[in-house]
Design a protein around this motif. Structure first.
Motif, PDB file in Angstrom:
ATOM      1  N   THR A 114       0.855  -1.179   0.000  1.00  0.00           N
ATOM      2  CA  THR A 114       0.000   0.000   0.000  1.00  0.00           C
ATOM      3  C   THR A 114       0.896   1.236   0.000  1.00  0.00           C
ATOM      4  N   SER A 128      -3.735  12.603   2.309  1.00  0.00           N
ATOM      5  CA  SER A 128      -3.907  11.306   2.952  1.00  0.00           C
ATOM      6  C   SER A 128      -3.558  10.183   1.984  1.00  0.00           C
ATOM      7  N   ASP A 129      -3.696   8.952   2.461  1.00  0.00           N
ATOM      8  CA  ASP A 129      -3.407   7.761   1.660  1.00  0.00           C
ATOM      9  C   ASP A 129      -4.192   7.810   0.346  1.00  0.00           C
ATOM     10  N   LYS A 185       1.033   3.576   2.094  1.00  0.00           N
ATOM     11  CA  LYS A 185       1.526   3.811   3.449  1.00  0.00           C
ATOM     12  C   LYS A 185       2.718   2.912   3.760  1.00  0.00           C
ATOM     13  N   PHE A 201       1.309  12.641  -1.081  1.00  0.00           N
ATOM     14  CA  PHE A 201       1.344  11.745   0.079  1.00  0.00           C
ATOM     15  C   PHE A 201       2.739  11.701   0.687  1.00  0.00           C
ATOM     16  N   CYS A 215       0.612  10.444  -5.156  1.00  0.00           N
ATOM     17  CA  CYS A 215       1.688   9.823  -4.386  1.00  0.00           C
ATOM     18  C   CYS A 215       2.718  10.856  -3.927  1.00  0.00           C
ATOM     19  N   SER A 247       2.583   1.497  -5.787  1.00  0.00           N
ATOM     20  CA  SER A 247       1.388   1.911  -5.046  1.00  0.00           C
ATOM     21  C   SER A 247       0.112   1.465  -5.750  1.00  0.00           C
TER      22      SER A 247
END
Length: 437
Positions: free
Chosen positions: A4, A400-401, A6, A394, A391, A365
């Protein structure tokens, strides 16, 4: 493993922190550079290089420090990045890529395409190995040649060698990348005409890789001393015994000339035989020719099994090579590689490897995104330009994700669509190709 955004960000920043713990390995003056407490620390400079947009350095810093009065100047950032060795970003790219474990294969084989692409940077006459002076009515420029291995099934670059224009050698770069590659398992290498070389075939043989390489075929009736059939399509096996000496020199030494002997000229590179060596080297492969959907004839050499990979399968397989050409377009325009902020060689290399790393981060991702058909009749894929933007935001920790957003940014695959390639003069760039970083 399910990657992911994250998890990938954690992997990347963990590598950067480990490098920051021992900065003396990646700076020009160990023990002096990045030893004093500053706003632009070692880790901050690396993260800024990865997420720099096409804006000026000053605007990038304002965005990074959110209009704070402590925002460093562009000059301060340039001075800090000049302390880094090119190996800093290059090593970060290779370490991050080595952590990725892609799962998609083609009949159990990893499909790797090799190719090169040129990149212009601002004029730097102090680097003659890449400098082009231009004509009296135009400015000069520096030219770089990027040699890359690209995983066609998983969409990531597995290796990269950057050469200066006047020192470029695509065949030598391929041999180096094949020898040091960490890709395990069965591999099929796809390559264009520039990679037809006995030395390349020998290196790939020693590495244990299969290959499918397009060869020059304009009026070609003989290949490696063997007459080619006159019919439009064929598939013939060929076993060569290559050597350095002429048949007459072999006979003078009392050595019998093999039936399928092919002499490598002295000027041609072959790393497995010395220039005057009487030894031989065995190479086996197939020569195939087929007609493409556009009516053109193409000739290829391969060491793939003829029963598992007949002519029809090779035709489909080689068409996949175009994926690396598409990746270069995305790398230059979506990731923004053509928008370089530097002209000095070391700084240009920093930005090249940073862009390749961001490309891999974005592609990895997207692996976790659901791209199933749903109600659509077409297969779908991620909008890569939107994915790069999401991305990078991020990574800057300003969004956020992006995984939920990526699942919504799907585009359909429409097989069979063909468009004529327009001939565009000048340097006009459509707004469709604005950098997404």
């Amino acid at each position: 493993m399910k990657y992911t955004p994250k998890i990938l960000r954690g992997m990347l920043y963990s590598l950067i922190r480990k490098m920051g713990e021992q900065p003396e390995k990646y700076v020009k003056r160990p023990g002096r550079d990045f030893t004093r407490p500053r706003t632009l620390t070692f880790e901050t400079v690396l993260s800024l290089l990865l997420t720099m947009s096409e804006n000026s350095i000053g605007k990038v810093l304002i965005g990074r420090f959110q209009n704070s009065e402590k925002t460093p100047s562009a000059s301060a950032f340039v001075q800090q990045r000049q302390k880094l060795l090119p190996a800093a970003l290059e090593g970060l790219f290779h370490r991050f890529t080595a952590l990725l474990r892609p799962e998609k294969t083609f009949r159990g084989y990893r499909l790797l395409a090799v190719d090169g692409s040129s990149l212009k940077s601002a004029a730097c006459p102090e680097d003659p190995a890449s400098y082009h002076p231009g004509t009296p009515r135009q400015h000069g420029w520096n030219l770089w040649h990027m040699n890359a291995l690209f995983d066609l099934e998983n969409g990531i670059y597995t290796d990269l060698i950057v050469q200066k224009e006047h020192e470029k050698n695509e065949c030598r770069a391929l041999c180096q990348m094949a020898e040091r590659s960490r890709v395990s398992g069965k591999v099929i290498l796809l390559a264009d005409r520039n990679y037809e070389s006995c030395n390349n075939l020998a290196h790939l043989k020693r590495r244990g890789w299969n290959y499918l390489i397009r060869v020059r075929d304009k009026g070609r009736a003989i290949a490696y001393g063997t007459p080619l059939p006159v019919q439009p399509e064929f598939d013939i096996p060929l076993q060569l015994t290559v050597g350095r000496l002429t048949p007459r020199q072999l006979e003078a030494r009392g050595i019998a000339v093999p039936a399928s002997y092919y002499r490598i000229p002295p000027a041609m590179t072959f790393d497995f035989l010395e220039s005057n060596s009487p030894d031989f080297y065995e190479i086996s492969f197939r020569i195939v020719r087929f007609q493409t959907s556009g009516g053109k004839m193409e000739t290829l050499i391969t060491n793939l099994d003829p029963e598992r990979f007949p002519l029809s399968t090779l035709k489909t397989l080689y068409a996949r090579r175009w994926g690396i050409e598409i990746s270069f377009r995305s790398l230059k325009y979506a990731v923004g590689l053509i928008h370089l902020h530097a002209k000095k060689p070391d700084l240009v290399l920093q930005e090249i490897f940073a862009c390749f790393l961001i490309f891999n981060f974005t592609q990895a991702s997207t692996w976790a995104a659901d791209i199933s058909h749903g109600n659509s009749k077409y297969k779908r894929h991620i909008n890569f330009s939107d994915a790069v933007f999401a991305c990078c935001a991020f990574l800057r920790r300003t969004a956020s994700d992006p995984l939920l957003l990526l699942r919504r940014k799907l585009l359909p695959f429409r097989p069979g669509r063909l468009f004529p390639r327009p001939k565009i003069t000048g340097n006009r760039i459509s707004s469709c190709y604005t950098s997404a970083r």
